[in-house]
Write a protein that holds these residues in place. Structure first.
Motif, short mmCIF file in Angstrom:
data_model
loop_
_atom_site.label_atom_id
_atom_site.label_comp_id
_atom_site.label_asym_id
_atom_site.label_seq_id
_atom_site.Cartn_x
_atom_site.Cartn_y
_atom_site.Cartn_z
N TYR A 172 0.83 -1.21 0.00
CA TYR A 172 0.00 0.00 0.00
C TYR A 172 0.87 1.26 0.00
CZ TYR A 172 -3.18 -3.61 1.65
OH TYR A 172 -3.90 -4.77 1.79
N SER A 173 1.98 1.20 -0.70
CA SER A 173 2.95 2.29 -0.66
C SER A 173 2.52 3.49 -1.48
CB SER A 173 4.30 1.79 -1.18
OG SER A 173 4.19 1.47 -2.58
N LEU A 174 3.18 4.62 -1.24
CA LEU A 174 2.94 5.83 -2.03
C LEU A 174 3.32 5.59 -3.48
CD1 LEU A 174 3.00 6.98 0.92
CD2 LEU A 174 3.93 9.07 -0.07
N GLN A 175 4.30 4.74 -3.71
CA GLN A 175 4.71 4.45 -5.09
C GLN A 175 3.58 3.79 -5.87
OE1 GLN A 175 7.69 1.39 -5.56
NE2 GLN A 175 8.56 2.38 -7.38
N LEU A 176 2.85 2.88 -5.22
CA LEU A 176 1.77 2.16 -5.90
C LEU A 176 0.46 2.92 -5.89
CD1 LEU A 176 2.48 -1.47 -4.59
CD2 LEU A 176 3.14 -0.45 -6.77
N TYR A 177 0.32 3.88 -4.98
CA TYR A 177 -0.90 4.70 -4.89
C TYR A 177 -0.52 6.18 -4.90
CZ TYR A 177 -3.28 0.37 -3.65
OH TYR A 177 -3.80 -0.90 -3.65
N PRO A 178 -0.01 6.67 -6.03
CA PRO A 178 0.50 8.05 -6.06
C PRO A 178 -0.60 9.11 -6.03
CG PRO A 178 0.59 7.08 -8.25
CD PRO A 178 0.17 5.98 -7.32
N ASN A 179 -1.83 8.77 -6.39
CA ASN A 179 -2.88 9.78 -6.51
C ASN A 179 -4.15 9.44 -5.74
OD1 ASN A 179 -1.33 11.36 -8.41
ND2 ASN A 179 -1.77 9.74 -9.89
N LYS A 180 -4.09 8.48 -4.86
CA LYS A 180 -5.28 8.12 -4.10
C LYS A 180 -4.88 7.41 -2.81
CE LYS A 180 -5.93 3.76 -6.65
NZ LYS A 180 -6.88 2.96 -7.46
N PHE A 181 -5.81 7.37 -1.88
CA PHE A 181 -5.56 6.68 -0.62
C PHE A 181 -5.26 5.20 -0.90
CE2 PHE A 181 -5.85 6.17 3.89
CZ PHE A 181 -6.23 4.86 4.06
N PRO A 182 -4.30 4.59 -0.17
CA PRO A 182 -3.57 5.09 1.00
C PRO A 182 -2.33 5.92 0.68
CG PRO A 182 -3.03 2.81 0.62
CD PRO A 182 -4.06 3.16 -0.40
N GLY A 183 -2.16 6.27 -0.60
CA GLY A 183 -1.07 7.16 -0.97
C GLY A 183 -1.48 8.62 -0.80
N VAL A 184 -1.05 9.45 -1.73
CA VAL A 184 -1.33 10.88 -1.65
C VAL A 184 -2.69 11.15 -2.27
CG1 VAL A 184 -0.52 13.19 -2.25
CG2 VAL A 184 1.14 11.37 -1.78
N ASP A 185 -3.69 11.30 -1.44
CA ASP A 185 -5.04 11.61 -1.91
C ASP A 185 -5.11 13.11 -2.21
OD1 ASP A 185 -7.76 12.06 -2.28
OD2 ASP A 185 -8.35 10.55 -0.80
#
Length: 461
Positions: A172-185
């Protein structure tokens, strides 16, 4: 007049410098050019010697990143993200352990050193160098838990040959979710510049990822590995900016023995801020609290206790994993978690220095007189008539903030949904009251000599 028609042959010695000599230059100008080049070359050689002077020659091959190395910004397309997500899922499912042919299959009682890795490859390489010099390192399993997938880091870890190695990846890293939760929403207050919606979430994904990752990897290690159901070993937690001393595993055997002698001990701690005149042959007994959050270790029985009160980690409004653990430990029956710690640290942090190289130079200066591998070790605990005496850490009633988003609470709790309903093997603590007729405030000193021969240590490992 003499002219040079081509650059001199020695210019090919280093690819980092290039000397261009025009045919019309005078001999004096050429000599000055050669002297300038020689000075640059000598400076380059001197800089490299500074980088490696404290690193044994046989492990210098792990030094692949200089102090200025940074991963370039990379925006992945939707197809790239899907491919990388699938890759991470496959790797976490396969859980391939390297070097079992050389060091044997992983047994259920193996000691695991679990390293949390992000993007600081320069410091990580020095941690690997330090691990390579730990005595008995060939007997453990090194687990690298990554929050960032990159082939350069993977190749560095895969180049390790001194122990068994396993890589897992935080899904659930920021790398895999760059534009949505659990990354940078993009709708969070911390991301949306000038956001005025009072219901937006003041959440910084870059900060909460570390706490999420720490909890996820502990869940994965104790619950999802092939040998997790019957695991009886010890897990020691490290981070990429740590540096370990050669007698780390040697002292782990002593702290494990101390745990059997002294009741109510749940945590073993090997790191703390460095200070002079510390005893390398002394173990101290206290209540666990930061800054003893560097190099902590515990077993599955303790993890099962932790799991039963997981909500006090996952729902505590503090973005720090260590203070969240402190809040969780305050919910133990004793109101705290007993700790046995090495008074002189065996795990040091390099984060206070500008780079790993500078940190290693400082650390070598600190420990050059250290008396590691002590023949006799003492564990010291203080008791009163009401039981063992220790510090009572103070907790902010509501935490230090940064972790108030309910989505983070649920994501944190999710890995434990299927594991917290089973029977828990709780540890019990017996209060020891010294037989004395003096006042209750009088403290007695209890020393336990925990002497183990080198042969016994090898057998325990």
């Amino acid at each position: 007049m003499y002219r040079l028609t081509r650059p001199p042959q020695f210019i090919k010695v280093s690819a980092h410098f290039r000397l261009v000599v025009c045919e019309r230059n005078s001999i004096a100008e050429q000599v000055r050019n050669y002297m300038t080049y020689s000075e640059l070359l000598l400076h380059h050689i001197h800089s490299w010697s500074l980088q490696t002077e404290f690193v044994p020659k046989h492990v210098r091959r792990y030094l692949k990143f200089n102090e200025k190395f940074k991963f370039p910004p990379k925006k992945l397309s939707s197809s790239d993200l899907n491919s990388l997500t699938s890759r991470v899922e496959v790797l976490n499912y396969e859980r391939q352990v390297q070097h079992v042919q050389r060091y044997g299959l992983v047994r259920a009682d193996v000691t695991m050193l679990v390293v949390q890795v992000s993007r600081d490859a320069e410091r990580l390489q020095y941690l690997i160098v330090s691990l390579s010099q730990v005595h008995y390192i060939q007997s453990v399993l090194l687990v690298f838990s990554h929050s960032y997938y990159d082939e350069k880091i993977n190749k560095l870890v895969q180049s390790i040959t001194f122990a068994r190695v396993l890589q897992i990846f935080y899904p659930y890293s920021l790398q895999l979710y760059p534009n949505k939760f659990p990354g940078v929403d993009v709708e969070d207050c911390a991301s949306a510049a000038g956001a005025t919606d009072k219901y937006c979430s003041n959440r910084d994904a870059r900060r909460v990822e570390h706490k999420h990752h720490w909890w996820w990897k502990a869940c994965f290690i104790f619950n999802n590995l092939d040998w997790s159901d019957s695991y009886t070993g010890t897990v020691l937690f490290l981070e990429e900016d740590n540096y370990v001393l050669p007698d780390l595993l040697y002292m782990l055997r002593y702290t494990s023995r101390a745990q059997t002698y002294i009741p109510g001990i749940y945590i073993m701690a090997f790191g703390r801020p460095f200070a002079k005149n510390l005893d390398y042959d002394l173990l101290t007994v206290d209540s666990w609290h930061p800054p003893f959050d560097i190099g902590i270790a515990f077993n599955k029985s303790v993890w099962q206790r932790i799991s039963t009160v997981s909500s006090y980690y996952c729902m505590y409004d503090d973005v720090s994993w260590s203070y969240s653990m402190l809040n969780l430990f305050s919910r133990f029956r004793e109101g705290q978690a007993g700790m046995v710690a090495t008074q002189a640290p065996r795990v040091l942090s390099t984060s206070m220095f500008p780079s790993g190289r500078i940190a290693v130079q400082k650390i070598y200066g600190w420990i050059k007189e250290a008396r590691m591998f002590p023949a006799n070790v003492k564990a010291v605990a203080l008791y009163s008539s009401t039981g063992r005496v220790g510090n009572s850490p103070k907790l902010p009633p509501q935490g230090n903030g940064g972790w108030s988003d309910m989505r983070d609470h649920l994501l944190c709790l999710d890995p434990l949904m299927s594991t917290t309903t089973g029977a828990m093997n709780e540890l019990t603590a017996t209060t020891i009251v010294p037989t004395t007729t003096t006042e209750a405030q009088f403290l007695t000193m209890a020393e336990h000599s925990i002497n183990i021969s080198d042969v016994e240590i090898r057998q325990l490992l």
